[in-house]
Design a protein around this motif. Structure first.
Motif, PDB file in Angstrom:
ATOM      1  N   SER A  19       1.787   2.215  12.836  1.00 46.60           N
ATOM      2  CA  SER A  19       0.251   2.132  12.479  1.00 46.60           C
ATOM      3  C   SER A  19       0.191   2.538  11.050  1.00 46.60           C
ATOM      4  N   ALA A  20       0.972   3.441  10.595  1.00 47.70           N
ATOM      5  CA  ALA A  20       0.730   4.041   9.282  1.00 47.70           C
ATOM      6  C   ALA A  20       1.383   3.329   8.054  1.00 47.70           C
ATOM      7  N   ALA A  21       2.362   2.292   8.340  1.00 55.71           N
ATOM      8  CA  ALA A  21       3.197   1.596   7.545  1.00 55.71           C
ATOM      9  C   ALA A  21       2.420   0.258   6.893  1.00 55.71           C
TER      10      ALA A  21
ATOM     11  N   PRO B 296      -3.988  -9.126  12.374  1.00 52.29           N
ATOM     12  CA  PRO B 296      -2.989  -9.220  11.083  1.00 52.29           C
ATOM     13  C   PRO B 296      -2.879  -7.996  10.626  1.00 52.29           C
ATOM     14  N   LYS B 297      -1.929  -7.450  10.180  1.00 51.37           N
ATOM     15  CA  LYS B 297      -1.501  -6.152   9.558  1.00 51.37           C
ATOM     16  C   LYS B 297      -1.655  -6.253   7.767  1.00 51.37           C
ATOM     17  N   GLU B 298      -2.159  -5.469   7.346  1.00 56.58           N
ATOM     18  CA  GLU B 298      -2.447  -5.530   5.717  1.00 56.58           C
ATOM     19  C   GLU B 298      -0.721  -5.319   5.316  1.00 56.58           C
ATOM     20  N   SER B 299      -0.416  -5.838   4.342  1.00 61.60           N
ATOM     21  CA  SER B 299       0.983  -5.784   3.800  1.00 61.60           C
ATOM     22  C   SER B 299       0.834  -5.321   2.383  1.00 61.60           C
TER      23      SER B 299
ATOM     24  N   ILE C 201      10.000  -5.830  11.333  1.00 59.03           N
ATOM     25  CA  ILE C 201       9.201  -5.395  12.669  1.00 59.03           C
ATOM     26  C   ILE C 201       9.137  -4.035  12.844  1.00 59.03           C
ATOM     27  N   ARG C 202       9.686  -3.036  12.356  1.00 62.49           N
ATOM     28  CA  ARG C 202       9.614  -1.892  12.547  1.00 62.49           C
ATOM     29  C   ARG C 202       8.154  -1.186  11.602  1.00 62.49           C
ATOM     30  N   ALA C 203       8.019  -1.950  10.583  1.00 64.07           N
ATOM     31  CA  ALA C 203       6.806  -1.450   9.829  1.00 64.07           C
ATOM     32  C   ALA C 203       5.767  -2.287  10.372  1.00 64.07           C
TER      33      ALA C 203
END
Length: 502
Positions: free
Chosen positions: A347-349, A304-307, A341-343
């Motif tokens: 990797s930096a977003a 999962p990616k931090e939001s 999706i782009r974010a």
């Protein structure tokens, strides 16, 4: 709850045209007939910058129509009156979808456009169903995690596992059994229909016209079956399969194929060279968008990616839910999804989650949604059968990953339905106009054809070559809008089913 959340919660609506209605017992009917209905006391309630001329009132309704003089609930009602009394021909009721959507809010959102179309032909009225918004509500007192959209909806685990869904569904059902009480048990389609007829009486109308959307089409169809003598001009916008043996369970299952029907619209949009300057072109070819989205969701399953919302990461299931929600809407919804999706790919977003995914639902909203779908019809109890169904469904329809076939709290609901659902039939006046998008991700076209078949000559169907959920005054289809407006204002209806190009 935001409008976006309500769209996301919407569950999609083969009934043969047979001739019996199985809604109530004779004692219930006698109790309803004997009930005196008080007049509504209207007060101005227009909000700054909102719908001009809006008035509000409260309508008492019996908690249990078998005891009409017993405990009462309160329904929030709103209206805007005709600005041309000489042209007024009656009341047009807006029946909101959901289950769990506020009709008062929908009147606020659509009232100005509808008032322009109707040109004074109607007072416009809507209401919050029991359990919703400004009406009497109930609560299951669920923990915040169980009220997240991606947990209240049973998205399977990354590999299709459902053990966590089963445990959560048991927990939600038990909490609703402990805390929901009589109000929660009373939240059903059958009671919403009775409440509508009580509202009709309070308005002093012999007949109502109506515009029902999504789940509201089923409510409208049931009203038309039970009270056909009180229906005038009836519009069912975005209907589904009214099979009384399945109802909400069937509507949910239909969403797998419905998402597949709608996704190509998003894929074409996302691969359009016009997206390049916006930084939102997701692939060079439309056929590459689907595998890219599926692969990204699987990657987020693993990591999962931090939001931007602390403690709420973008997971694979949150991306899948964002996709499903976006398919309901238009280009604005597509834009929001493409940015997410782009974010997720950058990797930096840090992705910005849609509001409905960033915070839990209110307890009252979660309860209203669960109550209707669990109280209307009995759900199968076999966990192993759900597991097999999820495996098969996610294989055939990976965009929805097995969600539509999965176990829910209804599987373990404490209180089984006490009334048989209504069977929609050809018996009744021929005064119904159906309008339907061809690529609806929630109430798919093949389900609408089941409603059309059940109603037979009572209805005509207007098919719009368009995607998204909601047809009239929703997507700019002039042919569809004109056909519905003409029917409501003049009574003229197509002699046969018709299609409108986009």
């Amino acid at each position: 709850m935001t409008t976006y959340t309500h769209r996301a919660l919407l569950l999609t609506l083969s009934a043969a045209a047979v001739a019996t209605t199985l809604t109530t017992t004779a004692p219930m009917a006698r109790a309803e007939a004997a009930t005196a209905v008080p007049a509504l006391s209207w007060r101005p309630c227009a909000e700054p910058g909102g719908l001009a001329g809006k008035e509000c009132a409260e309508l008492p309704v019996p908690l249990d129509y078998r005891d009409p003089d017993g405990p009462q609930l309160t329904l929030a009602v709103a209206r805007v009156r005709s600005e041309r009394p000489a042209a007024r021909r009656g009341t047009l009721l807006m029946i909101a979808g959901g289950p769990g959507t506020s009709g008062v809010r929908r009147l606020e959102q659509k009232g100005e456009a509808l008032r322009k179309e109707m040109a004074g032909a109607y007072d416009l009225v809507s209401f919050d169903p029991r359990g919703v918004g400004g009406s009497t509500t109930a609560s299951c007192e669920l923990d915040a995690d169980d009220r997240q959209l991606v947990t209240l909806r049973s998205w399977p685990g990354p590999n299709g596992e459902i053990a966590e869904n089963v445990a959560r569904s048991r927990r939600i059902a038990a909490a609703c059994g402990r805390h929901g009480g009589a109000v929660l048990r009373s939240i059903t389609t059958a009671n919403e229909v009775r409440d509508i007829d009580r509202l009709r009486q309070a308005l002093g109308e012999r007949k109502l016209s109506a515009w029902g959307v999504s789940y509201g089409t089923y409510v409208g169809a049931v009203y038309g079956q039970k009270y056909p003598q009180h229906t005038d001009r009836w519009v069912l916008d975005s209907s589904g399969d009214p099979d009384p043996s399945r109802l909400e369970r069937g509507w949910l299952r239909n969403m797998s194929a419905a998402a597949d029907d709608r996704f190509p619209d998003f894929a074409a949009w996302a691969a359009d060279p016009a997206r390049e300057s916006q930084g939102l072109r997701l692939a060079q070819r439309a056929e590459d968008v689907r595998p890219m989205v599926l692969a990204l969701a699987q990657s987020l399953d693993r990591k999962p990616k931090e939001s931007t919302t602390v403690g709420v990461p973008l997971t694979g299931n949150r991306l899948r839910q964002a996709l499903q929600s976006a398919l309901y809407g238009n280009e604005d919804s597509f834009t929001q999804l493409a940015r997410l999706i782009r974010a997720a790919q950058d990797s930096a977003a840090r992705p910005v989650l849609p509001a409905d995914l960033a915070q839990p639902l209110r307890n009252q909203d979660a309860a209203a949604v669960m109550a209707t779908i669990c109280n209307d019809v009995r759900w199968p109890r076999s966990v192993s059968a759900y597991k097999r169904a999820v495996t098969a469904d996610r294989s055939r329809h990976p965009l929805t990953a097995g969600l539509p076939a999965n176990v829910t709290a209804c599987t373990f609901w404490k209180d089984v339905p006490t009334e048989q659902p209504t069977r929609i039939t050809a018996d009744g006046p021929s005064n119904i106009l159906m309008v339907q998008n061809l690529r609806d991700p929630s109430t798919p076209y093949f389900g609408a054809l089941k409603m059309r078949s059940a109603l037979a000559d009572r209805a005509r169907l207007v098919t719009l070559d368009h995607g998204g959920h909601g047809a009239y005054l929703a997507n700019g289809n002039a042919c569809g809008d004109r056909t519905v407006t003409t029917f409501l204002t003049s009574g003229r209806r197509p002699q046969h089913d018709v299609s409108c190009a986009d």
